[in-house]
Design a protein around this motif. Structure first.
Motif, PDB file in Angstrom:
ATOM      1  N   ILE A 276      10.388  43.159 -78.332  1.00 49.27           N
ATOM      2  CA  ILE A 276      11.018  42.152 -77.480  1.00 49.27           C
ATOM      3  C   ILE A 276       9.992  41.722 -76.434  1.00 49.27           C
ATOM      4  O   ILE A 276       9.424  42.555 -75.735  1.00 49.27           O
ATOM      5  CB  ILE A 276      12.284  42.715 -76.781  1.00 49.27           C
ATOM      6  N   ASP A 277       9.766  40.395 -76.349  1.00 49.83           N
ATOM      7  CA  ASP A 277       8.829  39.891 -75.340  1.00 49.83           C
ATOM      8  C   ASP A 277       9.262  40.338 -73.947  1.00 49.83           C
ATOM      9  O   ASP A 277      10.455  40.486 -73.666  1.00 49.83           O
ATOM     10  CB  ASP A 277       8.775  38.362 -75.369  1.00 49.83           C
TER      11      ASP A 277
ATOM     12  N   LYS B  31       9.561  38.807 -71.212  1.00 49.26           N
ATOM     13  CA  LYS B  31      10.500  37.913 -70.519  1.00 49.26           C
ATOM     14  C   LYS B  31      11.949  38.233 -70.900  1.00 49.26           C
ATOM     15  O   LYS B  31      12.847  38.152 -70.067  1.00 49.26           O
ATOM     16  CB  LYS B  31      10.190  36.453 -70.843  1.00 49.26           C
ATOM     17  N   ASP B  32      12.166  38.601 -72.155  1.00 51.16           N
ATOM     18  CA  ASP B  32      13.522  38.858 -72.642  1.00 51.16           C
ATOM     19  C   ASP B  32      13.908  40.328 -72.576  1.00 51.16           C
ATOM     20  O   ASP B  32      15.067  40.679 -72.838  1.00 51.16           O
ATOM     21  CB  ASP B  32      13.637  38.372 -74.095  1.00 51.16           C
ATOM     22  N   ASP B  33      12.974  41.173 -72.242  1.00 52.89           N
ATOM     23  CA  ASP B  33      13.213  42.619 -72.232  1.00 52.89           C
ATOM     24  C   ASP B  33      13.869  43.062 -70.931  1.00 52.89           C
ATOM     25  O   ASP B  33      13.720  42.417 -69.896  1.00 52.89           O
ATOM     26  CB  ASP B  33      11.873  43.335 -72.387  1.00 52.89           C
TER      27      ASP B  33
ATOM     28  N   GLU C  68      18.131  42.271 -66.442  1.00 51.78           N
ATOM     29  CA  GLU C  68      17.844  41.546 -67.673  1.00 51.78           C
ATOM     30  C   GLU C  68      17.637  40.090 -67.329  1.00 51.78           C
ATOM     31  O   GLU C  68      18.318  39.539 -66.498  1.00 51.78           O
ATOM     32  CB  GLU C  68      19.007  41.705 -68.650  1.00 51.78           C
ATOM     33  N   ARG C  69      16.681  39.481 -67.991  1.00 51.77           N
ATOM     34  CA  ARG C  69      16.401  38.057 -67.779  1.00 51.77           C
ATOM     35  C   ARG C  69      16.931  37.294 -68.937  1.00 51.77           C
ATOM     36  O   ARG C  69      16.875  37.592 -70.043  1.00 51.77           O
ATOM     37  CB  ARG C  69      14.908  37.828 -67.630  1.00 51.77           C
TER      38      ARG C  69
END
Length: 143
Positions: free
Chosen positions: A126-127, A129-131, A142-143
């Motif tokens: 998971i990148d 940014k999304d992790d 969480e983003r």
């Protein structure tokens, strides 16, 4: 395999090295400015002494020294611009980049404790940014 913390630290060290190099350059510029400024003051004192002379030779020397002083002052202004505007702009530029293309700026990566040189700092697929990550209060966000 490196832990997330070791991986993030490696990325932080790279960016901090770049920023530290910019700080070093700024300090070198400042030292150069001081040296040039001292030289300018010495030359200005010599000009004031020469102005009391009546000969054509003294007048010629005054003109040459005045030219040197003007060049030194221009150099100081250029170095001040470098120190005050260009280097801070370069720092901001480095922090606003996204080296790994994960959608987070290098600054955001440093704030999260992730590696700005790797899309997936913890290698979980998971990148960044999304992790999920932990903030400084150990709350999972969480983003």
């Amino acid at each position: 395999m490196k832990t997330v913390e070791e991986n993030a630290l490696g990325g932080k060290e790279k960016i901090m090295n770049e920023i530290n190099l910019q700080d070093w350059v700024a300090n070198e510029v400042q030292e150069l400015e001081k040296t040039v400024d001292k030289t300018v003051k010495i030359l200005e004192e010599k000009i004031s002494v020469l102005k009391t002379c009546k000969s054509e030779e003294a007048k010629k020397n005054i003109e040459e020294l005045a030219s040197i002083i003007n060049a030194a002052k221009e150099s100081i202004q250029e170095k001040e611009y470098l120190r005050d505007y260009i280097i801070p702009e370069k720092k901001r530029d480095e922090l606003s980049k996204d080296y790994d293309g994960d959608g987070l700026t290098n600054y955001e990566e440093l704030q999260r404790g992730t590696n700005p040189y790797e899309r997936d700092s913890d290698h979980d697929g998971i990148d960044d940014k999304d992790d999920k990550y932990k903030d400084y209060d150990d709350n999972e966000l969480e983003r």
